[in-house]
Each structure stands twice: as C-alpha cells, then as structure tokens.
Design a protein around this motif. Structure first.
Motif, mmCIF file in Angstrom:
data_model
loop_
_atom_site.group_PDB
_atom_site.id
_atom_site.type_symbol
_atom_site.label_atom_id
_atom_site.label_comp_id
_atom_site.label_asym_id
_atom_site.label_seq_id
_atom_site.Cartn_x
_atom_site.Cartn_y
_atom_site.Cartn_z
ATOM 1 N N GLU A 20 9.657 14.390 10.140
ATOM 2 C CA GLU A 20 8.874 13.674 9.130
ATOM 3 C C GLU A 20 7.698 12.903 9.736
ATOM 4 O OE1 GLU A 20 10.439 11.635 5.367
ATOM 5 O OE2 GLU A 20 9.995 9.942 6.680
ATOM 6 N N THR A 21 6.546 13.065 9.109
ATOM 7 C CA THR A 21 5.361 12.284 9.465
ATOM 8 C C THR A 21 5.094 11.330 8.312
ATOM 9 O OG1 THR A 21 4.433 14.085 10.757
ATOM 10 C CG2 THR A 21 2.877 12.416 9.982
ATOM 11 N N MET A 22 4.960 10.061 8.638
ATOM 12 C CA MET A 22 4.680 9.075 7.592
ATOM 13 C C MET A 22 3.238 8.592 7.784
ATOM 14 S SD MET A 22 6.041 7.330 5.087
ATOM 15 C CE MET A 22 7.820 7.243 5.314
ATOM 16 N N VAL A 23 2.369 8.902 6.819
ATOM 17 C CA VAL A 23 0.969 8.457 6.920
ATOM 18 C C VAL A 23 0.840 7.147 6.139
ATOM 19 C CG1 VAL A 23 -1.458 9.065 6.554
ATOM 20 C CG2 VAL A 23 0.199 10.864 7.065
ATOM 21 N N MET A 60 0.820 -1.210 0.000
ATOM 22 C CA MET A 60 0.000 0.000 0.000
ATOM 23 C C MET A 60 0.854 1.261 0.000
ATOM 24 S SD MET A 60 -3.234 -0.478 2.479
ATOM 25 C CE MET A 60 -2.632 -1.917 3.342
ATOM 26 N N ASP A 61 0.353 2.305 -0.633
ATOM 27 C CA ASP A 61 1.126 3.560 -0.689
ATOM 28 C C ASP A 61 1.164 4.238 0.676
ATOM 29 O OD1 ASP A 61 1.128 2.951 -3.334
ATOM 30 O OD2 ASP A 61 0.160 4.798 -4.006
ATOM 31 N N ARG A 62 2.200 5.051 0.853
ATOM 32 C CA ARG A 62 2.307 5.873 2.063
ATOM 33 C C ARG A 62 2.593 7.307 1.643
ATOM 34 N NH1 ARG A 62 7.077 3.150 5.089
ATOM 35 N NH2 ARG A 62 7.761 2.792 2.963
ATOM 36 N N ILE A 63 2.330 8.235 2.549
ATOM 37 C CA ILE A 63 2.659 9.631 2.239
ATOM 38 C C ILE A 63 3.591 10.163 3.314
ATOM 39 C CG2 ILE A 63 1.670 11.973 2.204
ATOM 40 C CD1 ILE A 63 -0.347 11.041 0.307
ATOM 41 N N ALA A 64 4.711 10.714 2.860
ATOM 42 C CA ALA A 64 5.696 11.281 3.794
ATOM 43 C C ALA A 64 5.617 12.802 3.724
ATOM 44 C CB ALA A 64 7.095 10.813 3.414
ATOM 45 N N ILE A 65 5.531 13.424 4.905
ATOM 46 C CA ILE A 65 5.422 14.883 4.970
ATOM 47 C C ILE A 65 6.563 15.400 5.833
ATOM 48 C CG2 ILE A 65 3.942 16.821 5.695
ATOM 49 C CD1 ILE A 65 1.899 14.081 5.818
ATOM 50 N N THR A 66 7.310 16.349 5.290
ATOM 51 C CA THR A 66 8.301 17.027 6.125
ATOM 52 C C THR A 66 7.691 18.354 6.537
ATOM 53 O OG1 THR A 66 10.021 15.961 4.845
ATOM 54 C CG2 THR A 66 10.706 17.781 6.269
ATOM 55 N N GLY A 67 7.468 18.492 7.829
ATOM 56 C CA GLY A 67 6.698 19.635 8.323
ATOM 57 C C GLY A 67 7.512 20.905 8.470
ATOM 58 N N GLY A 68 6.802 21.970 8.815
ATOM 59 C CA GLY A 68 7.471 23.225 9.145
ATOM 60 C C GLY A 68 7.622 24.176 7.976
ATOM 61 N N MET A 75 -1.248 6.011 11.253
ATOM 62 C CA MET A 75 -2.068 5.124 10.410
ATOM 63 C C MET A 75 -3.380 5.830 10.064
ATOM 64 S SD MET A 75 -2.138 1.904 9.439
ATOM 65 C CE MET A 75 -1.676 0.599 10.571
ATOM 66 N N ALA A 76 -3.717 5.839 8.792
ATOM 67 C CA ALA A 76 -4.979 6.452 8.368
ATOM 68 C C ALA A 76 -6.109 5.450 8.555
ATOM 69 C CB ALA A 76 -4.873 6.853 6.913
ATOM 70 N N THR A 77 -7.215 5.899 9.148
ATOM 71 C CA THR A 77 -8.312 4.967 9.421
ATOM 72 C C THR A 77 -9.553 5.220 8.576
ATOM 73 O OG1 THR A 77 -8.864 6.434 11.228
ATOM 74 C CG2 THR A 77 -7.726 4.393 11.805
ATOM 75 N N CYS A 111 2.121 24.615 -3.381
ATOM 76 C CA CYS A 111 2.193 25.725 -2.416
ATOM 77 C C CYS A 111 3.453 25.611 -1.551
ATOM 78 C CB CYS A 111 0.962 25.727 -1.518
ATOM 79 S SG CYS A 111 -0.535 26.088 -2.422
ATOM 80 N N GLY A 112 4.325 24.710 -1.909
ATOM 81 C CA GLY A 112 5.605 24.603 -1.208
ATOM 82 C C GLY A 112 5.685 23.481 -0.186
ATOM 83 N N ALA A 113 4.557 22.782 0.066
ATOM 84 C CA ALA A 113 4.591 21.718 1.082
ATOM 85 C C ALA A 113 5.504 20.580 0.628
ATOM 86 C CB ALA A 113 3.186 21.182 1.322
ATOM 87 N N GLN A 114 6.178 19.982 1.585
ATOM 88 C CA GLN A 114 7.055 18.842 1.276
ATOM 89 C C GLN A 114 6.253 17.573 1.530
ATOM 90 O OE1 GLN A 114 10.973 19.159 1.324
ATOM 91 N NE2 GLN A 114 10.308 21.102 0.463
ATOM 92 N N VAL A 115 5.557 17.133 0.508
ATOM 93 C CA VAL A 115 4.697 15.956 0.649
ATOM 94 C C VAL A 115 5.038 15.008 -0.491
ATOM 95 C CG1 VAL A 115 2.294 15.146 0.673
ATOM 96 C CG2 VAL A 115 2.833 17.406 1.544
ATOM 97 N N ARG A 116 5.433 13.774 -0.167
ATOM 98 C CA ARG A 116 5.684 12.856 -1.280
ATOM 99 C C ARG A 116 5.052 11.510 -1.021
ATOM 100 N NH1 ARG A 116 10.441 9.863 0.106
ATOM 101 N NH2 ARG A 116 10.887 10.622 2.178
ATOM 102 N N ARG A 117 4.657 10.883 -2.122
ATOM 103 C CA ARG A 117 4.026 9.559 -2.045
ATOM 104 C C ARG A 117 5.093 8.497 -2.218
ATOM 105 N NH1 ARG A 117 -1.258 7.238 -3.473
ATOM 106 N NH2 ARG A 117 -1.948 9.381 -3.303
ATOM 107 N N ILE A 118 5.019 7.487 -1.361
ATOM 108 C CA ILE A 118 5.921 6.349 -1.522
ATOM 109 C C ILE A 118 5.055 5.200 -2.003
ATOM 110 C CG2 ILE A 118 7.464 4.772 -0.282
ATOM 111 C CD1 ILE A 118 7.677 7.336 1.682
ATOM 112 N N VAL A 119 5.291 4.804 -3.248
ATOM 113 C CA VAL A 119 4.414 3.810 -3.852
ATOM 114 C C VAL A 119 4.683 2.460 -3.196
ATOM 115 C CG1 VAL A 119 3.769 2.679 -6.009
ATOM 116 C CG2 VAL A 119 4.276 5.126 -5.981
ATOM 117 N N GLY A 120 3.572 1.787 -2.816
ATOM 118 C CA GLY A 120 3.682 0.548 -2.041
ATOM 119 C C GLY A 120 4.013 -0.653 -2.891
#
Ligand code: UD1
Length: 429
Positions: free
Chosen positions: A391-394, A1-9, A371-373, A414-423
């Motif tokens: 980093e937050t990994m959803v 399953m895919d995940r989404i990694a976000i680097t905050g701030g 974990m997304a529910t 908009c500048g957010a650091q959000v990337r999908r990690i394909v599962g």
C-alpha cells in the motif's frame, strides 16, 4: 486533509474518458470578463481550480450557472457589469492563474487592482513578462503592497511584443488584453501550446480577430467590442498523458477516449521508444503493456510541441521500473524535482543534480507513505503506487483535486485499487 490509498500490483483494463483541459478552461473563464454577453463553455472540467476562479469571477460581477447539458458539463458565464475590478490576495493566492483576470479587467474597464500571485512550490514563477506585455499595450503599472495597480484611462493600444523566452501565461495574458486594444498587436516568440489555440478560437467566436495562434507569431486586430459565444474546451492533454503513463506503469490495456493523441505526440514517441504499445484513434489513444519490462529513455522538457513539463514527474515514475538508466532534464521550471525524494521512499534509485535527474531502474517498488508537493508531483506518486508492492498512502492530496477530476473513479473503473480517505477538515496551507 484527504489522503489516497493505493494497493499496487493490479493491471489496468478498461476505458477512461478524458475531461476538458484545466489550463484552457481557466483562461476561457477569464475571457468571459471581456463581454457583457453570455459565454457558454462546454466540456468543462469540474475541479478545485475552476471553482476558485468561478468564485473570483462572481466577486467581480459575473453570473455563473453550471449544468450537465447534452454536450456534457457546461458553465455559462455572464458579466453584464464589472462591479469590482479588484482581485484580492486571498483568492489569487489559492490559484496563480487568477492573475489572468488583470488583462481582461483592464481591457474592459481601463483599470484593475490584482494581487501578485507570489512564488509557488515549483519555483519563483515571476509575472514580469505579463506586466511588460500590458505596459507595451499602453497600461500604466504600479506595484504597491503586493498588488498590481493597472490603469489605461484612454484604453489599450496595439503594439509589437517580442517575448524574450516562451511563456504560456504571458502569451495568454497579452491575447486577453490585446483583443480590445485599438489597432494591431503582434506577439513574437509566442507560446504555441494547444491551450493558446483554444483561447484564440474562443475569442474569435466572440468577435475577436486573431490569426497565427499555435505559431510563434500571433497577429491580433483590435475590435471595439466582443459578444457572447459557445465553445467546447479542448481535451486535457496532461490528464491524457498521465493516464497513458499509468497504463504503461501498471501494465494492461487502457483506452483513453474524448481526447486527441496529437496533443501528446512527444510523450507517445517516448513511450513507444520505451517499449509501450500505443495505438492512435479518432477519439483518443490506447496504451498497452503486457508483462515485458520497459527500457530506460532520456527526456528533456520543452515548450510545446516538446515534452511537457507537466508530464515530467509522471514519466520519471515510469522510468523507476525501466531497465537501464534514464536522464530526465527539466528546462522550464527550476526546482521541479520534489517528487524525486518521495519516489525514493518507494524504493526508486534517483539522483538529482541541478536541472537533471538520473533514474536507474529498480526491480520493484514498495508501497510507503508519501507526501504530495504539487499537482503533477502528486499524480506521479499515484502512478508509482499503482505498480508498487503493498500500500502507498499519498498524503495532502488537495493538489490532485486542483487538476484531476474524479481520479479514483476513473482509475477504479479500470480495476485499480485506489481509495480516498476523507480527512478531518484540518486546514490546508
Ligand atoms: C503554464 C501552465 C503550467 C505549465 C506551464 C509550462 C497554466 C495555468 N499553467 O504555466 O501547468 O507547467 O505553463 O507549460 O496554464 N516566467 C517568467 N516571467 C513571467 C512568466 C513566466 O520568468 O512573467 C518563467 C516561469 O517562471 C517559467 C517559464 O517562464 O520558468 C515558463 O512559464 P510559463 O510558460 O509562463 O508557465 P505558466 O503560464 O505559469
């Protein structure tokens, strides 16, 4: 399953175009079963849920053509003939709203066999009001082995249906069935959600006679047949509200376009009360927050025009970093606080008791695996991740793909650091 990694701030700066509303698009697609002529839907979101429903409609006999026209993404649906009036478990299970094909199938062919949707993560979610409405219209309903068998060999007849409480799905289902019933139907205590107005507008373009949509009393004069039409799906108010909250959470300035501020007034009022700057435009809304911390405010979810339950999880994420204690009351669904323990993993201070959550703002959140529910809970974790340190990994983001189109791309612009990690293709449950 895919995940989404976000680097905050990272502050968000830019523009996000809002897609057509998922919750409207899927009911409009079901409405196409009511006619043998083409229904052209523009401003269509391209989501897992619209794909699921498209597959089911094709199984029932629909031709479906998707394209990118001058009016943006469009889908043309045409069901010259219903080749099967059966909606099987494997398809309804994947998406609850597939259940809404029951009314149109019954109205057009006099019979239908549709799987019961079953419970879901946000509560039992029964369909008793849907079935009672169809029975009031003269359908004979039997339940066997997880399926609804519905029959109306001599057609449906208009009736007065007074709902004991507001249900969006049951109101839509009654509308979809009553448009072709003989005589007049009156729906009392109907849901007033903008998606109901959108459905009624589209059905009226197809030749139906509906008045009062958007108020608690809807009057439908049955017609013998409906024809084709062209209709633009309304903007997604939940996507609009979600990105408005993302901007307030991360800080910065984001203009949301191709949408309508009046669809989320209850949210915008609360955001203003909390200290975010909100500017309404003809084509949407701009949300700005520069540096200063937000204040805690209380919310209670209610049917439209109240605070949308589908924005509750995202608002709770915002409150985790507000000054003071916020109380979040959920009155629509039982068990809709599954995001609270996940937000706590990021450092939030939340206690849940029954239908009420108390959120005491903390100085900072810290990234963690979560974990997304469910659909809206998943996106609340993304919003929290935008403001968390590190980093937050959803995990398990397939919920997100059901309802948010190109999320990484829209936030990324908009500048957010959000990337999908394909599962790895591990099966989804
Ligand atoms: C729709 C939306 C969903 C949103 C919800 C409330 C779609 C696809 N989904 O869901 O995103 O959160 O409205 O705004 O449009 N209920 C019964 N019996 C019934 C029907 C509903 O008890 O026959 C209960 C539900 O369990 C819930 C409440 O009524 O507690 C409201 O549900 P409803 O308005 O029907 O929500 P949905 O149409 O399922």
């Amino acid at each position: 399953m895919d995940r989404i990694a976000i680097t905050g701030g990272v502050r968000l700066e830019g523009e996000i175009p809002i897609s057509g509303a998922k919750n409207s698009a899927i009911k409009l697609m079901a409405a196409s079963l009511l006619t043998d002529e083409p229904l052209r839907l523009t401003n269509m979101p391209r989501l897992a849920d619209t794909r699921f429903l498209g597959r089911l409609l094709q199984r029932l006999g629909a031709d479906l053509v998707e394209s990118d026209g001058v009016d943006g993404p469009e889908t043309v649906l045409r069901t010259k003939e219903i080749v099967s009036a059966i909606a099987p478990y494997d398809l309804v299970r994947q998406m609850r709203a597939s259940f809404n094909v029951l009314g149109p199938l019954l109205a057009r062919t006099g019979q239908a066999k549709v799987s019961l949707p079953g419970g879901c993560t946000i509560g039992a979610r029964p369909v008793d009001l849907h079935l009672k409405a169809l029975e009031a219209l003269g359908a004979q309903i039997d339940l066997h082995e997880g399926y609804v068998y519905a029959q109306a060999p001599r057609g449906l007849r208009g009736a007065t249906i007074a709902f004991p409480f507001v249900s969006v799905g049951a109101t839509e289902h009654a509308l979809l069935a009553a448009v072709l019933a003989e005589g007049e139907t009156v729906l009392e205590n109907a849901a007033c959600e903008p998606e109901i107005v959108d459905l009624a507008d589209c059905l009226n373009k197809m030749g139906a006679s509906i008045s009062g949509a958007g108020t608690p009393s809807i009057r439908i004069k049955g017609v013998a047949r409906l024809g084709g039409a062209s209709h633009a799906v309304i903007p997604d108010r939940i996507e609009t509200g979600t990105y408005a909250l993302a901007a307030a959470m991360a800080g910065g300035e984001v203009r949301l376009t191709n949408t309508r501020a009046d669809l989320i007034e209850a949210l915008l009022d609360k955001m203003t009360e909390a200290g975010a700057e909100v500017t309404r435009h003809n084509d949407g809304v701009t949300v700005k927050r520069n540096g200063a911390r937000l204040r805690a405010v209380e919310i209670e979810t209610d049917p439209y025009p109240g605070f949308a339950t589908d924005l509750q999880a995202q608002f709770m994420a915002l409150m985790t970093l507000a000054d003071g204690e916020s109380v979040v009351r959920e009155t629509i669904f039982e068990n809709r606080f599954m995001h609270a323990p996940e937000l706590r993993r990021l450092g939030a201070d939340i206690t849940v008791s029954g239908g009420e959550a108390r959120v005491r703002g903390v100085d900072a959140l810290e990234g963690a695996p979560v974990m997304a529910t469910d659909l809206r809970a998943s996106v609340s974790l993304v919003i929290a991740g935008l403001a968390a340190r590190g980093e937050t990994m959803v995990n398990r983001v397939y919920h997100l793909d059901r309802g948010f189109e190109r999320l990484e791309e829209k936030l990324g612009a908009c500048g957010a650091q959000v990337r999908r990690i394909v599962g790895d293709g591990e099966p989804e449950d």
